[in-house]
Design a protein around this motif. Structure first.
Motif, PDB file in Angstrom:
ATOM      1  N   ASP A 106       0.861  -1.185   0.000  1.00  0.00           N
ATOM      2  CA  ASP A 106       0.000   0.000   0.000  1.00  0.00           C
ATOM      3  C   ASP A 106       0.894   1.230   0.000  1.00  0.00           C
ATOM      4  N   GLU A 107       1.245   1.730  -1.149  1.00  0.00           N
ATOM      5  CA  GLU A 107       2.060   2.953  -1.210  1.00  0.00           C
ATOM      6  C   GLU A 107       1.273   4.004  -1.980  1.00  0.00           C
ATOM      7  N   GLU A 108       0.310   4.616  -1.280  1.00  0.00           N
ATOM      8  CA  GLU A 108      -0.535   5.616  -1.913  1.00  0.00           C
ATOM      9  C   GLU A 108       0.208   6.937  -2.103  1.00  0.00           C
TER      10      GLU A 108
ATOM     11  N   ASP B 261      -0.543  10.345   3.251  1.00  0.00           N
ATOM     12  CA  ASP B 261      -0.622   9.798   4.603  1.00  0.00           C
ATOM     13  C   ASP B 261      -0.410   8.290   4.652  1.00  0.00           C
ATOM     14  N   VAL B 262      -0.813   7.573   3.595  1.00  0.00           N
ATOM     15  CA  VAL B 262      -0.676   6.108   3.590  1.00  0.00           C
ATOM     16  C   VAL B 262       0.600   5.733   2.867  1.00  0.00           C
ATOM     17  N   THR B 263       1.586   5.303   3.639  1.00  0.00           N
ATOM     18  CA  THR B 263       2.879   4.908   3.087  1.00  0.00           C
ATOM     19  C   THR B 263       3.383   3.688   3.840  1.00  0.00           C
TER      20      THR B 263
ATOM     21  N   GLY C  70      -1.919   3.965   9.968  1.00  0.00           N
ATOM     22  CA  GLY C  70      -0.995   3.398  10.941  1.00  0.00           C
ATOM     23  C   GLY C  70      -0.250   4.470  11.713  1.00  0.00           C
ATOM     24  N   ARG C  71       0.874   4.111  12.276  1.00  0.00           N
ATOM     25  CA  ARG C  71       1.632   5.014  13.135  1.00  0.00           C
ATOM     26  C   ARG C  71       2.801   5.638  12.370  1.00  0.00           C
ATOM     27  N   VAL C  72       2.476   6.470  11.418  1.00  0.00           N
ATOM     28  CA  VAL C  72       3.482   7.150  10.604  1.00  0.00           C
ATOM     29  C   VAL C  72       3.701   8.551  11.162  1.00  0.00           C
TER      30      VAL C  72
END
Length: 507
Positions: free
Chosen positions: A85-87, A90-92, A418-420
Motif C-alpha cells: 500500500d504505497e498511496e 498519509d498512507v505509506t 498506521g503510526r506514521v
C-alpha cells in the motif's frame, strides 16, 4: 473393458487431484506476515503455489533491510507478485518510519494538474520497481463526499467525481508506465461512509442514480485507462445489493464491474481480516465467499499466520469439492493473477542489489528492467503549499512579526495510515509543548481530524486566553473551524507547512 482401480491407485489419484486443487487455492492468496525477515512458511507457501505477498509498515525497519527482504522474496520466487500500500501522502509503507516524500491525493487534487499527479505516481513507481515490488494497492479512487469520513478523507483526490476520475486515470498512467501494476480502490466507492470498514460494516444508502453519477465515475476512468487491478470494499451498498457487502456480491463484481463496466483486469479484495469482511464468518469462509462473488486475488491481512493460511486453502478446496465454488471460477482467478505477474515482470534479486550498490556509491541511473525511464523530480514545497486552504485570519497571522511557536496536538490515525510520523513534529523544525510556548510568541496549534470534540480546541482556547495570537491548523480533510487546511500530513506536506508557518515560504 473398464479398468478397475485398486484402492491404492484410487487413493493416489485422489491425492494428486487434492494437491492440485490446493495449489490452485494458494494461487489466489496474498498473505502478509509478521516481522522484518521472510518467514520460512512463506517460502514453503511459494513452493506450494502461493500467488503473492503484501508488505506492510511493520515489515520495514530500514531501507537496507527492506531491500534485502524484497531481494530474498525475488530470489526464491522470481515471478511472484509483491504488493504494498504505497498511496503517497498519509498512507505509506516504504516510508513508514519517516513519512512519505509524496504529497498525497487530496493535495494533488487541489492543485488539479494531471501531469503533476502522473509524475507523483511515477516517482512512487520507480521507487517500488527498484525494490522489485510490482503491485501497488493504489490509487484511492473514492469520491470523498462525506467530510467526516473516518478512513478515506485526504486519501481521496476530492469530492467532485470528474476531478477524481481524471486524477485516478493520471495516477494509473504514471505508476504503470514505471512498470508497476496499479489497484484503484475501493470499488464501488467508500467515500460516502462514516464508518471505518476495519472496525465494522459501513452502509451506503445513496440511490442508484447518485451512485452512477458519483461513486462509479472514477472507476469508469479506471476501465478506460486499462488499469491492471481494482480493489473491492467491505461496504453494503443497498441500491446495488442489499444483502451482500461488495466483496461478496456477484451482482457488484460480476454483473456491474465485469459485465456492465467491462473491467477485464484482476479483482483484489481489501484485507479479509477487517471486521467489515470477516467479523461474522472468519477469514477462511470470507475467502470462499469472495471467490464465489468474482474476486481473483484475496488479501488476507497484515499478520497472517501459517495456520490461518492453511485453513484458508482447505476452506477453498472444500468449497470446490462441495460444489459451492465452481472449479472454473477458481481456475479463472488463478489465470488472471498469473497473467498480471506476466504483464508486470519485476526486477530480479540481482537488479535490486545493483540498484542498492549504485545508490550507496552515489552513481546515477536505474537498473535496466521493464523499460523504466528516468525518475521524475519531487514536487517542491512552495507548489505543495498552493494547495493549502488559508483563511484571512491565517494570512494576518502569517504577516505578523512575533516569533513563531508550533504546538502539535497528538491525534490518532486510522488503520490504513498506521503510526506514521506526521505534521511539523515529523520535520526538523522545533515543536514545543503547550507549557513551553514563550511569552509574546504567535502560536500555530496543529492537529488533524478536527471535529468539535477534538482536544486541539481546548489547547487553542487556553493559549488565546493567555494573550497569544493563535491559529488552528488542520492536517487532514476540513471539518470546519481551522485557519489553515493542508489536506494531508505526509513528510513533504508537513515540510511545506512548517516553511509557511516560519515565514520561509510564500502563502
Amino acid at each position: 473393458m473398464d479398468t478397475i482401480q485398486s484402492p491404492a491407485t484410487h487413493s493416489l489419484a485422489t491425492g494428486a487431484a487434492r494437491a492440485h486443487l490446493r495449489r490452485l487455492a494458494a494461487g489466489t492468496l496474498m498473505p502478509g506476515f509478521t516481522g522484518i525477515a521472510v518467514p520460512v512458511w512463506i517460502l514453503e507457501a511459494y513452493d506450494a503455489g502461493l500467488a503473492a505477498v503484501c508488505l506492510y509498515g511493520t515489515n520495514v525497519a530500514s531501507p537496507v533491510q527492506l531491500r534485502e527482504l524484497c531481494a530474498g522474496l525475488r530470489a526464491h520466487s522470481p515471478n511472484t507478485l509483491i504488493a504494498v500500500d504505497e498511496e503517497g501522502g498519509d498512507v505509506t509503507r516504504l516510508h513508514y518510519l519517516t513519512g512519505s516524500t509524496q504529497p498525497g491525493n487530496a493535495v494533488l487534487g487541489r492543485l488539479d494538474d494531471v501531469e503533476l499527479t502522473a509524475a507523483s505516481a511515477s516517482a512512487i513507481g520507480h521507487e517500488l520497481a527498484g525494490l522489485g515490488i510490482n503491485l501497488n494497492l493504489a490509487p484511492d479512487a473514492d469520491v470523498n463526499s462525506a467530510p467526516d469520513n473516518p478512513v478515506i478523507g485526504v486519501r481521496s483526490f476530492g469530492a467532485e467525481p470528474g476531478l477524481v476520475a481524471r486524477h485516478t486515470a493520471a495516477w494509473i498512467r504514471g505508476l504503470e508506465d514505471a512498470g508497476v501494476a496499479s489497484c484503484a480502490k475501493h470499488f464501488p466507492g467508500h467515500g460516502d461512509t462514516t464508518t471505518d470498514s476495519h472496525l465494522a460494516l459501513p452502509r451506503v444508502t445513496a440511490d442508484a442514480a447518485t451512485l452512477d453519477a458519483r461513486e462509479l465515475v472514477p472507476f469508469r476512468a479506471l476501465v478506460a485507462a486499462r488499469g491492471a487491478t481494482v480493489m473491492t470494499s467491505h461496504i453494503l451498498v443497498e441500491a446495488l445489493d442489499p444483502d451482500h457487502p461488495a466483496t461478496f456480491s456477484p451482482r457488484i463484481l460480476q454483473d456491474l464491474l465485469r459485465r456492465d463496466m467491462g473491467f477485464e483486469g484482476v479483482i483484489i479484495t481489501d484485507a479479509l481480516d477487517m471486521a467489515g469482511a470477516s467479523a461474522q464468518t472468519g477469514i477462511p469462509e470470507a475467502a470462499v465467499r469472495a471467490l464465489i462473488a468474482g474476486a481473483d486475488l484475496l488479501c488476507l491481512g497484515s499478520e497472517t499466520e501459517p495456520a490461518l493460511f492453511e485453513q484458508t486453502i482447505t476452506a477453498i478446496a472444500d468449497a470446490v469439492g462441495d460444489g459451492r465454488l465452481p472449479m472454473e471460477r477458481l481456475a479463472d482467478a488463478v489465470a488472471r493473477t498469473q497473467a498480471l505477474s506476466s504483464r508486470f515482470p519485476a526486477a530480479g534479486a540481482a537488479e535490486i542489489q545493483e540498484a542498492a550498490i549504485r545508490g550507496q556509491l552515489g552513481l546515477p541511473g536505474q537498473p535496466q528492467h521493464a523499460g523504466v525511464p528516468a525518475e521524475p523530480k519531487a514536487l517542491d514545497g512552495e507548489r505543495i503549499a498552493e494547495a493549502f486552504e488559508v483563511s484571512e485570519a491565517a494570512e494576518r497571522w502569517l504577516a505578523r512579526e512575533e516569533p513563531v511557536a508550533i504546538v502539535q496536538v497528538e491525534t490518532g490515525s486510522n488503520f490504513a495510515v498506521g503510526r506514521v510520523p506526521w505534521g511539523p513534529a515529523a520535520t526538523t523544525s522545533a515543536v514545543v509543548r503547550e507549557g513551553e510556548v514563550p511569552d509574546g510568541a504567535r502560536v500555530a496549534v496543529v492537529g488533524r481530524g478536527l471535529d468539535a470534540e477534538h482536544p486541539l480546541w481546548t489547547v487553542f482556547a487556553r493559549l488565546r486566553a493567555e494573550g497569544h495570537a493563535v491559529i488552528a491548523v488542520e492536517c487532514g480533510w476540513p471539518r470546519g473551524g481551522a485557519d489553515i487546511v493542508t489536506y494531508g500530513a505526509s513528510l513533504t506536506v508537513s515540510q511545506a507547512l512548517t516553511a509557511l508557518l516560519n515565514g520561509t515560504a510564500k502563502a
